[in-house]
Motif scaffolding. Structure first.
Motif, PDB file in Angstrom:
ATOM      1  N   SER A  31     -11.559   5.823   7.478  1.00 30.01           N
ATOM      2  CA  SER A  31     -10.738   5.383   6.923  1.00 30.01           C
ATOM      3  C   SER A  31     -11.302   3.798   8.765  1.00 30.01           C
ATOM      4  CB  SER A  31      -9.361   5.728   8.391  1.00 30.01           C
ATOM      5  OG  SER A  31      -8.324   4.195   8.847  1.00 30.01           O
ATOM      6  N   HIS A  32     -12.273   4.355   9.354  1.00 29.54           N
ATOM      7  CA  HIS A  32     -12.894   2.900  10.406  1.00 29.54           C
ATOM      8  C   HIS A  32     -13.526   2.630   9.652  1.00 29.54           C
ATOM      9  CE1 HIS A  32     -11.505   5.476  13.954  1.00 29.54           C
ATOM     10  NE2 HIS A  32     -11.459   5.063  13.730  1.00 29.54           N
ATOM     11  N   ARG A  33     -14.644   3.077   8.718  1.00 28.21           N
ATOM     12  CA  ARG A  33     -15.555   1.724   7.568  1.00 28.21           C
ATOM     13  C   ARG A  33     -14.773   1.217   6.904  1.00 28.21           C
ATOM     14  NH1 ARG A  33     -19.476   5.571   5.208  1.00 28.21           N
ATOM     15  NH2 ARG A  33     -20.820   3.888   3.731  1.00 28.21           N
ATOM     16  N   VAL A  34     -13.766   1.015   6.373  1.00 32.76           N
ATOM     17  CA  VAL A  34     -12.612   1.192   5.425  1.00 32.76           C
ATOM     18  C   VAL A  34     -11.809  -0.692   6.270  1.00 32.76           C
ATOM     19  CG1 VAL A  34     -11.171   0.714   4.083  1.00 32.76           C
ATOM     20  CG2 VAL A  34     -11.700   2.558   4.134  1.00 32.76           C
ATOM     21  N   GLN A  35     -11.232  -0.280   7.361  1.00 32.51           N
ATOM     22  CA  GLN A  35     -10.522  -1.119   7.936  1.00 32.51           C
ATOM     23  C   GLN A  35     -12.365  -2.386   8.225  1.00 32.51           C
ATOM     24  OE1 GLN A  35      -7.839  -0.182  10.547  1.00 32.51           O
ATOM     25  NE2 GLN A  35      -7.820   2.154  10.229  1.00 32.51           N
ATOM     26  N   MET A 288      -3.674  -1.232 -16.466  1.00 32.83           N
ATOM     27  CA  MET A 288      -3.606   0.388 -15.328  1.00 32.83           C
ATOM     28  C   MET A 288      -2.698  -0.690 -14.141  1.00 32.83           C
ATOM     29  SD  MET A 288      -6.200   3.601 -16.312  1.00 32.83           S
ATOM     30  CE  MET A 288      -4.871   4.777 -15.464  1.00 32.83           C
ATOM     31  N   GLY A 289      -2.693  -1.320 -13.856  1.00 33.21           N
ATOM     32  CA  GLY A 289      -2.257  -2.506 -12.401  1.00 33.21           C
ATOM     33  C   GLY A 289      -2.876  -1.327 -10.999  1.00 33.21           C
ATOM     34  N   GLY A 290      -4.697  -0.965 -11.397  1.00 32.53           N
ATOM     35  CA  GLY A 290      -4.473  -1.124 -10.886  1.00 32.53           C
ATOM     36  C   GLY A 290      -5.496   1.270 -10.370  1.00 32.53           C
ATOM     37  N   LEU A 291      -4.034   1.075 -11.031  1.00 31.44           N
ATOM     38  CA  LEU A 291      -4.376   2.425 -11.010  1.00 31.44           C
ATOM     39  C   LEU A 291      -4.965   3.476 -11.025  1.00 31.44           C
ATOM     40  CD1 LEU A 291      -0.056   2.776 -11.468  1.00 31.44           C
ATOM     41  CD2 LEU A 291      -1.513   3.182  -9.309  1.00 31.44           C
ATOM     42  N   ASN A 292      -6.001   2.726 -12.104  1.00 37.47           N
ATOM     43  CA  ASN A 292      -7.371   3.662 -12.727  1.00 37.47           C
ATOM     44  C   ASN A 292      -8.080   3.990 -10.790  1.00 37.47           C
ATOM     45  OD1 ASN A 292      -7.185   0.569 -12.358  1.00 37.47           O
ATOM     46  ND2 ASN A 292     -10.003   0.794 -12.832  1.00 37.47           N
ATOM     47  N   TYR A 293      -8.028   3.528  -9.542  1.00 39.67           N
ATOM     48  CA  TYR A 293      -8.662   3.375  -9.079  1.00 39.67           C
ATOM     49  C   TYR A 293      -7.930   4.605  -8.004  1.00 39.67           C
ATOM     50  CZ  TYR A 293     -12.337  -0.039 -10.025  1.00 39.67           C
ATOM     51  OH  TYR A 293     -13.066  -0.823 -10.723  1.00 39.67           O
ATOM     52  N   GLN A 294      -7.274   5.309  -8.668  1.00 38.95           N
ATOM     53  CA  GLN A 294      -6.487   6.483  -8.363  1.00 38.95           C
ATOM     54  C   GLN A 294      -6.876   7.383  -6.672  1.00 38.95           C
ATOM     55  OE1 GLN A 294      -2.659   7.945  -7.998  1.00 38.95           O
ATOM     56  NE2 GLN A 294      -3.606   6.553  -9.444  1.00 38.95           N
ATOM     57  N   ILE A 295      -7.767   7.435  -6.890  1.00 44.44           N
ATOM     58  CA  ILE A 295      -8.763   7.897  -5.173  1.00 44.44           C
ATOM     59  C   ILE A 295      -8.156   7.358  -3.927  1.00 44.44           C
ATOM     60  CG2 ILE A 295     -10.335   9.244  -4.172  1.00 44.44           C
ATOM     61  CD1 ILE A 295     -11.282  10.048  -7.252  1.00 44.44           C
ATOM     62  N   GLU A 296      -8.954   5.693  -4.656  1.00 51.38           N
ATOM     63  CA  GLU A 296      -8.497   4.748  -3.429  1.00 51.38           C
ATOM     64  C   GLU A 296      -7.203   4.818  -3.226  1.00 51.38           C
ATOM     65  OE1 GLU A 296     -12.357   5.179  -4.649  1.00 51.38           O
ATOM     66  OE2 GLU A 296     -11.401   4.706  -5.730  1.00 51.38           O
ATOM     67  N   HIS A 297      -5.935   4.683  -4.194  1.00 53.08           N
ATOM     68  CA  HIS A 297      -5.420   3.939  -4.207  1.00 53.08           C
ATOM     69  C   HIS A 297      -4.544   5.690  -2.975  1.00 53.08           C
ATOM     70  CE1 HIS A 297      -1.466   3.136  -4.471  1.00 53.08           C
ATOM     71  NE2 HIS A 297      -0.818   3.903  -5.079  1.00 53.08           N
ATOM     72  N   MET A 303      -3.893  -0.199   0.906  1.00 51.28           N
ATOM     73  CA  MET A 303      -4.672  -1.542   0.375  1.00 51.28           C
ATOM     74  C   MET A 303      -4.373  -2.670  -0.442  1.00 51.28           C
ATOM     75  SD  MET A 303      -8.589  -0.110  -0.512  1.00 51.28           S
ATOM     76  CE  MET A 303      -8.785  -0.041   0.767  1.00 51.28           C
ATOM     77  N   PRO A 304      -4.211  -3.816  -1.045  1.00 48.49           N
ATOM     78  CA  PRO A 304      -4.313  -4.198  -1.525  1.00 48.49           C
ATOM     79  C   PRO A 304      -4.920  -4.529  -3.203  1.00 48.49           C
ATOM     80  CG  PRO A 304      -4.359  -5.605   0.159  1.00 48.49           C
ATOM     81  CD  PRO A 304      -4.806  -3.973   0.590  1.00 48.49           C
ATOM     82  N   ARG A 305      -4.073  -4.161  -4.008  1.00 45.84           N
ATOM     83  CA  ARG A 305      -4.777  -3.422  -5.618  1.00 45.84           C
ATOM     84  C   ARG A 305      -5.944  -4.189  -6.350  1.00 45.84           C
ATOM     85  NH1 ARG A 305      -1.906  -5.361 -10.595  1.00 45.84           N
ATOM     86  NH2 ARG A 305      -0.723  -4.936  -9.718  1.00 45.84           N
ATOM     87  N   PRO A 306      -6.681  -5.512  -5.298  1.00 45.91           N
ATOM     88  CA  PRO A 306      -8.028  -6.014  -5.684  1.00 45.91           C
ATOM     89  C   PRO A 306      -8.734  -5.237  -4.688  1.00 45.91           C
ATOM     90  CG  PRO A 306      -6.893  -7.998  -4.789  1.00 45.91           C
ATOM     91  CD  PRO A 306      -5.882  -6.171  -4.852  1.00 45.91           C
ATOM     92  N   ASN A 307      -8.716  -4.895  -3.363  1.00 48.87           N
ATOM     93  CA  ASN A 307      -9.686  -4.486  -2.656  1.00 48.87           C
ATOM     94  C   ASN A 307     -10.040  -2.823  -2.716  1.00 48.87           C
ATOM     95  OD1 ASN A 307      -9.732  -6.320  -1.679  1.00 48.87           O
ATOM     96  ND2 ASN A 307      -8.730  -5.854   0.349  1.00 48.87           N
ATOM     97  N   LEU A 308      -9.657  -2.297  -4.150  1.00 49.39           N
ATOM     98  CA  LEU A 308      -9.183  -0.928  -4.411  1.00 49.39           C
ATOM     99  C   LEU A 308     -10.984  -0.526  -5.339  1.00 49.39           C
ATOM    100  CD1 LEU A 308      -6.299   0.238  -5.818  1.00 49.39           C
ATOM    101  CD2 LEU A 308      -7.033   1.495  -3.824  1.00 49.39           C
ATOM    102  N   ARG A 309     -11.195  -1.210  -5.152  1.00 44.21           N
ATOM    103  CA  ARG A 309     -12.473  -2.080  -6.548  1.00 44.21           C
ATOM    104  C   ARG A 309     -13.678  -1.922  -5.511  1.00 44.21           C
ATOM    105  NH1 ARG A 309     -15.858  -5.569  -8.103  1.00 44.21           N
ATOM    106  NH2 ARG A 309     -14.799  -7.243  -7.310  1.00 44.21           N
ATOM    107  N   LYS A 310     -13.542  -2.313  -4.402  1.00 43.07           N
ATOM    108  CA  LYS A 310     -14.864  -2.429  -3.277  1.00 43.07           C
ATOM    109  C   LYS A 310     -14.702  -1.603  -2.590  1.00 43.07           C
ATOM    110  CE  LYS A 310     -13.989  -7.433  -2.615  1.00 43.07           C
ATOM    111  NZ  LYS A 310     -13.376  -9.162  -2.427  1.00 43.07           N
TER     112      LYS A 310
END
Length: 363
Positions: A31-35, A288-297, A303-310
């Protein structure tokens, strides 16, 4: 009988405490790394652009509908409408997770308006159901998404089936065309919840939104089309809407480990081990509305959808560092697993110690 030594008791408790602290700190570290990477900051330009473009597409469909008039080509517009409403549903999902605005009030009402007034779904009903899913994904008795339904998602449900339903269970993986009715089922469930849940927050607003939406929709169809074509338009739109939503939600958890009701798992593993990512890049992410990054979600629902890939690289590296299995596969690969799982669910083991998930918790 040998008495228990004080030293053994003293060492057991600190070890248990240390294990709990380690599990909590594992997620805290991520969480700290993501923030620090700024991945939880709002993406206003992205979302406002997305909302404006989608609303423009919706308005354009109805303008063309009016000019086209009594024609079977309207069914092409019905398919387009189903796709646009799916994108609006994804935006409502993001807003419900507080991904769009900093303000809880703005997120809440944006989701309520998008879901109720434009799509015809109850925000309050969906929030209650979806929050329970996020808290305990794939956990028997806690996750409503794997509860009793047309499909038997767990060995327990399959074992309790009788007669024709029991016989059909071994073939249920091939019944995915039923996803065409998912959109209709969601609308019916929304209406049922609004009729029977008197304590639902902002219930009368939702009743007004959904009643106005359906009333206006049916009226417009019948003003332009004869009843037969109007029914066909409604059917095509609803079928594609259900198929697209089902295609976005089904690959995320089906066929992943089922958690027994009495098993307790730390947050990081609870979200990662029961979720599956889908490869495919930006086109898959759009569909899939970003839900292909289900683990990150699931790890960072706001987290905003476009940031899930990052965030994916950070999460994947973190899981590898702590020996946590990270599942990612293609869309076709996911459905291959899902069909096989659904057809064999009645024979799946209910012993958690024979499940790969439980191997990480053996002492």
């Amino acid at each position: 009988m040998t008495p228990t030594s004080p030293s053994s008791t003293a060492t057991t408790k600190p070890e248990a405490v240390s294990r709990r602290v380690r599990y909590v700190s594992t997620y805290t570290e991520l969480s700290h790394r993501v923030q620090a990477a700024g991945l939880l900051r709002r993406r206003y330009a992205y979302y406002w652009s997305k909302i404006i473009i989608t609303m423009t597409a919706l308005a354009g469909i109805w303008v063309i509908f009016a000019f086209l008039g009594n024609s079977w080509f309207q069914l092409l517009l019905a398919a387009g409408l189903g796709a646009v409403l799916t994108q609006l549903t994804f935006l409502g999902h993001d807003s419900a997770h507080r991904q769009i605005f900093t303000s809880h009030h703005w997120n809440d009402w944006t989701s309520r308006v998008l879901a109720g007034l434009f799509v015809g779904l109850s925000h309050g009903w969906w929030m209650s159901k979806h929050s329970r899913h996020h808290a305990n994904p794939n956990k028997e008795g806690a996750d409503p998404d794997i509860g009793p339904s047309a499909f038997a998602f767990t060995p327990t449900i399959a074992a309790n089936r009788r007669g024709l339903a029991a016989r059909l269970t071994r073939w249920q993986g091939y019944f995915f065309p039923l996803a065409l009715f998912m959109g209709l089922a969601l609308h019916i469930a929304s209406i049922q919840r609004l009729l029977h849940q008197q304590q639902l927050k902002h219930r009368w607003w939702e009743v007004a939104f959904i009643a106005g939406r359906f009333g206006g929709y049916i009226t417009v169809l019948l003003l332009v089309l004869p009843p037969g074509k109007a029914a066909a338009f409604f059917g095509v739109q609803m079928a594609l809407f259900g198929l697209l939503l089902g295609g976005a939600f089904a690959p995320n958890h089906l066929g992943m480990p089922i958690v027994p009701p009495d098993m307790k798992i730390d947050f990081l593993r609870r979200q990662v081990l029961m979720s599956r990512n889908i490869t495919g890049g930006r086109l898959t992410s759009f569909a899939m509305g970003g839900l292909n990054y289900q683990i990150e979600h699931h790890l960072f629902p706001n987290m905003p959808r476009p940031n899930l890939r990052k965030a994916q690289a950070l999460v994947r590296d973190h899981c590898a560092k702590h020996d946590i299995h990270y599942t990612e596969t293609s869309f076709v690969g996911a459905y291959r697993v899902i069909v096989r799982y659904l057809n064999t669910v009645e024979h799946a083991t209910t012993d958690p110690f024979r499940c790969p998930l439980a191997a990480q918790y053996r002492t």
